[in-house]
Design an enzyme around this catalytic site. Structure first.
Site, mmCIF file in Angstrom:
data_model
loop_
_atom_site.group_PDB
_atom_site.id
_atom_site.type_symbol
_atom_site.label_atom_id
_atom_site.label_comp_id
_atom_site.label_asym_id
_atom_site.label_seq_id
_atom_site.Cartn_x
_atom_site.Cartn_y
_atom_site.Cartn_z
ATOM 1 N N HIS A 234 1.099 -1.385 0.019
ATOM 2 C CA HIS A 234 0.148 0.151 -0.051
ATOM 3 C C HIS A 234 0.657 1.483 -0.236
ATOM 4 O O HIS A 234 0.655 2.218 -0.487
ATOM 5 C CB HIS A 234 -0.973 -0.277 1.120
ATOM 6 C CG HIS A 234 -1.921 1.285 1.143
ATOM 7 N ND1 HIS A 234 -2.860 0.980 -0.298
ATOM 8 C CD2 HIS A 234 -1.990 2.755 1.165
ATOM 9 C CE1 HIS A 234 -3.619 2.049 -0.097
ATOM 10 N NE2 HIS A 234 -2.870 3.340 0.933
ATOM 11 N N TYR A 238 1.840 5.062 -2.928
ATOM 12 C CA TYR A 238 1.721 6.461 -2.117
ATOM 13 C C TYR A 238 3.366 7.399 -2.362
ATOM 14 O O TYR A 238 3.942 8.188 -2.842
ATOM 15 C CB TYR A 238 1.515 6.633 -0.616
ATOM 16 C CG TYR A 238 0.342 6.834 -0.662
ATOM 17 C CD1 TYR A 238 -0.134 8.147 -0.579
ATOM 18 C CD2 TYR A 238 0.228 5.415 0.406
ATOM 19 C CE1 TYR A 238 -1.813 8.189 -0.624
ATOM 20 C CE2 TYR A 238 -1.360 5.623 0.965
ATOM 21 C CZ TYR A 238 -2.235 6.815 0.220
ATOM 22 O OH TYR A 238 -3.969 7.219 0.462
ATOM 23 N N HIS A 385 -10.180 -0.102 -9.982
ATOM 24 C CA HIS A 385 -9.987 1.471 -9.410
ATOM 25 C C HIS A 385 -8.336 1.659 -9.956
ATOM 26 O O HIS A 385 -7.564 3.176 -9.661
ATOM 27 C CB HIS A 385 -10.021 1.085 -7.867
ATOM 28 C CG HIS A 385 -9.218 1.824 -6.412
ATOM 29 N ND1 HIS A 385 -8.968 2.720 -6.458
ATOM 30 C CD2 HIS A 385 -8.246 1.537 -5.905
ATOM 31 C CE1 HIS A 385 -8.778 3.618 -5.517
ATOM 32 N NE2 HIS A 385 -7.793 2.602 -5.083
ATOM 33 N N PHE A 386 -7.021 0.725 -9.184
ATOM 34 C CA PHE A 386 -5.834 1.436 -9.818
ATOM 35 C C PHE A 386 -5.744 1.634 -11.021
ATOM 36 O O PHE A 386 -4.777 2.591 -10.911
ATOM 37 C CB PHE A 386 -5.802 -0.253 -9.660
ATOM 38 C CG PHE A 386 -5.215 -0.796 -8.956
ATOM 39 C CD1 PHE A 386 -5.025 -0.173 -7.183
ATOM 40 C CD2 PHE A 386 -5.449 -2.466 -8.563
ATOM 41 C CE1 PHE A 386 -5.321 -0.849 -6.011
ATOM 42 C CE2 PHE A 386 -4.734 -2.809 -7.171
ATOM 43 C CZ PHE A 386 -4.726 -2.397 -5.917
ATOM 44 N N HIS A 387 -6.691 1.069 -12.328
ATOM 45 C CA HIS A 387 -6.216 2.287 -13.428
ATOM 46 C C HIS A 387 -6.943 3.653 -13.199
ATOM 47 O O HIS A 387 -5.995 5.046 -13.939
ATOM 48 C CB HIS A 387 -7.422 1.711 -14.133
ATOM 49 C CG HIS A 387 -6.720 0.464 -14.961
ATOM 50 N ND1 HIS A 387 -6.179 -1.294 -14.669
ATOM 51 C CD2 HIS A 387 -5.433 -0.054 -16.179
ATOM 52 C CE1 HIS A 387 -5.746 -1.732 -15.090
ATOM 53 N NE2 HIS A 387 -5.253 -1.329 -16.050
ATOM 54 N N ARG A 450 -11.692 -10.651 -10.935
ATOM 55 C CA ARG A 450 -9.840 -9.752 -12.190
ATOM 56 C C ARG A 450 -8.873 -11.144 -11.673
ATOM 57 O O ARG A 450 -9.604 -12.184 -10.933
ATOM 58 C CB ARG A 450 -9.981 -8.780 -10.357
ATOM 59 C CG ARG A 450 -9.339 -9.511 -9.117
ATOM 60 C CD ARG A 450 -8.900 -8.422 -7.687
ATOM 61 N NE ARG A 450 -7.698 -7.545 -8.787
ATOM 62 C CZ ARG A 450 -6.966 -7.535 -7.637
ATOM 63 N NH1 ARG A 450 -6.926 -7.145 -6.538
ATOM 64 N NH2 ARG A 450 -5.490 -6.546 -8.364
ATOM 65 N N ARG A 451 -8.154 -10.640 -12.224
ATOM 66 C CA ARG A 451 -6.753 -11.691 -12.661
ATOM 67 C C ARG A 451 -7.584 -13.130 -13.654
ATOM 68 O O ARG A 451 -6.589 -13.978 -13.186
ATOM 69 C CB ARG A 451 -6.293 -12.749 -11.174
ATOM 70 C CG ARG A 451 -6.058 -11.264 -10.065
ATOM 71 C CD ARG A 451 -5.275 -12.466 -8.928
ATOM 72 N NE ARG A 451 -4.161 -10.866 -8.344
ATOM 73 C CZ ARG A 451 -5.153 -10.821 -6.849
ATOM 74 N NH1 ARG A 451 -6.378 -11.500 -6.304
ATOM 75 N NH2 ARG A 451 -4.885 -10.119 -6.240
#
Length: 561
Positions: A234, A238, A385-387, A450-451
């Site tokens: 995580h 950042y 979300h990650f994209h 996912r995956r």
């Protein structure tokens, strides 16, 4: 000369950007070469993924879906970002505090260590010996070269961190009783966070995965390995995001003709990110058995604390936009918005990234919420979300940086042609991501995993509902790959074909009436001490419990994907 005049003169020297010599520029550009090569390779793998998931395309030449999925995640999330960030941060410190010959040589050491590690890891994936995905969860086992390569990449970044800290240390000795330049302060914070969090992945790779993959140990503690990964995983987000914030706080104001809204607020937000970005990994493990729910709850609370510096950043950015617009003659409530330089791609690309972080950040709150996480966990919602956060907020800001950084380092000009092409590239990227990420979010709410490769799941009605969204992901992914091709063309033009000239390295000054930045903000012992205390509080007891009450270790599962 009076003491006040000397202090004023020192402050003026402090604000004068340094020049970047050709040997330094060569070092910084080397990181950019690897970053943009990674962008193309990783983007191509992403295009193949969405085409396969549409159900209308099969991979040729015996290439496996999980082979390209692993390469896509590793090459974009780890290699592209890390190389760009290290090169960018080197340039920031070279411009603000300087780089000596010795430091530059160590910079090359960091580059080659990271590059060799990347080559080892990438080769293992390309040969089909590391189909373990970006998270490389045990008990999936990769070839030892995969883990050794990752370890070398991390070690290379540690060398870079030592170089960065030494640069700031030398500058502080030469400028006693002065505040560290804002960008140098931010780089210092980011690398402190990175070194502390990457200790987790280093421990699990060196102590668990490498001996296990070499056959020296028969089993691996799966829960411990995942916990150590997310201790790192995580804050990694950042580590990607804070360099974008550096550009937002200290570079975008110069580009739009404004000034930094508040130096103190910018520094405080970075200090808070240092405190609260690391002791939060359990919110990725909310469905993981073996971790006491109390500690999951505590880390969820700490996760929500990260919202505070994010909101501080949003306030600072839009306050700066409005202040700049009103200085340029804006009078109405939102007239300042029209004054922003909408034809300057150096501003437009990062601004679109800022806007994407609004829904991206909201999605992060959902992911970290215990009850809502149960709904979206391991669905393609998380991928969407990650994209939004990484592939839009971070990457578009990185693209915006490249428009001025690359020509500045190569001694060329950002031409009107590239300006216009960059605007088109930003629009294509935004539209492609809106389609692809939006479809991922909706399909995730409908239960899409996912995956996973394409499957009709035995013709179930639920899987049939996903078909349209998977087709939309293929459309969006295709647009994104077009955007990648355009960005590679722009990079090559700025690198070798744009006309010779001088391009500004934009570093903004602070508003004249801003409150002075207190020197206690650079109390590094205190900030690092609080960070370590929070980590020990959040992890000590649950880690002892995980080790003392370890589940049965698992033998390796080799090439099952």
């Amino acid at each position: 000369m009076s003491l006040a005049m000397k202090q004023q003169q020192n402050e003026e020297i402090n604000l004068t950007p340094l020049s970047i010599a050709k040997p330094e520029a060569k070092l910084y550009l080397s990181f950019m070469y690897v970053a943009f090569i990674s962008l193309f390779i990783g983007g191509l793998m992403g295009l193949l993924q969405v085409l396969v998931r549409s159900g209308d395309f099969e991979l040729p030449l015996g290439i496996g879906y999980y082979q390209i999925l692993t390469l896509h995640g590793v090459i974009l999330a780890l290699v592209l970002t890390t190389f760009f960030i290290i090169g960018f941060q080197y340039s920031l410190l070279g411009k603000t505090v300087g780089m000596s010959d010795k430091q530059r040589k160590l910079g090359w050491l960091s580059f080659w260590t990271m590059t060799i590690g990347t080559a080892l890891t990438g080769t293992a994936i390309l040969l089909g010996k590391a189909n373990v995905l970006y998270t490389f969860y045990a008990p999936l086992k990769a070839h030892p070269a995969f883990y050794i390569g990752l370890a070398l990449v991390v070690v290379g970044t540690w060398v870079a961190a030592l170089v960065n800290w030494h640069q700031v240390y030398v500058w502080k000795k030469a400028h006693p009783n002065q505040k560290t330049p804002l960008l140098a302060f931010m780089v210092t914070i980011n690398m402190i966070m990175w070194v502390i969090c990457s200790l987790g992945v280093a421990v699990t790779v060196l102590v668990q995965f490498i001996p296990w993959s070499l056959g020296y140990t028969e089993t691996i503690n799966v829960l411990l390995s995942r916990t150590l990964f997310w201790y790192f995983g995580h804050p990694l987000v950042y580590f990607w995001l804070l360099p974008a914030y550096m550009a937002w706080y200290a570079i975008i104001p110069k580009i739009i003709g404004g000034k930094i809204f508040s130096d103190s607020l910018a520094r405080l937000s970075f200090i808070l990110f240092l405190f609260f970005s690391i002791p939060v990994g359990f919110h990725h493990q909310l469905t993981e058995p073996g971790i006491d729910p109390t500690w999951k709850f505590i880390q969820v609370v700490l996760t929500f604390m990260v919202i505070v510096p994010s909101l501080m950043t949003a306030f600072s950015m839009f306050a700066m936009f409005e202040t700049t617009g009103r200085k340029q003659g804006a009078t109405g409530l939102f007239d300042w918005f029209k004054k922003l330089p909408w034809k300057d791609v150096r501003f437009v690309a990062p601004f679109v990234g800022m806007l994407a972080f609004i829904p991206g950040g909201a999605g992060g709150i959902i992911n970290a919420s215990h009850q809502l996480n149960t709904l979206v966990h391991n669905t393609i919602w998380v991928t969407g979300h990650f994209h939004l956060t990484i592939a839009t907020t971070v990457l578009l800001t990185f693209f915006g940086i490249a428009y001025w950084l690359i020509p500045h380092l190569t001694g060329r000009k950002l031409t009107p042609k590239i300006h216009k092409l960059g605007i088109y590239q930003t629009i294509i990227w935004a539209v492609g991501m809106l389609i692809m990420s939006g479809a991922m979010h909706i399909q995730g709410l409908l239960g899409g995993p996912r995956r996973s490769s394409f499957s009709e799941y035995g013709g179930t009605e639920q899987a049939a509902e996903w078909a349209g969204y998977q087709a939309a992901q293929a459309v969006g992914g295709t647009l994104l790959f077009i955007g990648i091709v355009l960005m590679i063309y722009i990079f090559m033009d700025l690198l070798a074909f744009a006309p010779k000239g001088e391009e500004e390295f934009p570093i903004a000054e602070e508003e004249e009436d801003a409150q002075p930045t207190p020197l206690w903000m650079e109390n590094w012992k205190l900030w690092i001490g609080i960070t370590i205390a929070l980590i020990l509080f959040a992890y000590t007891i649950p880690m002892i419990d995980i080790i003392q009450n370890a589940p049965p270790g698992s033998p390796p599962f080799d090439n099952i994907l």
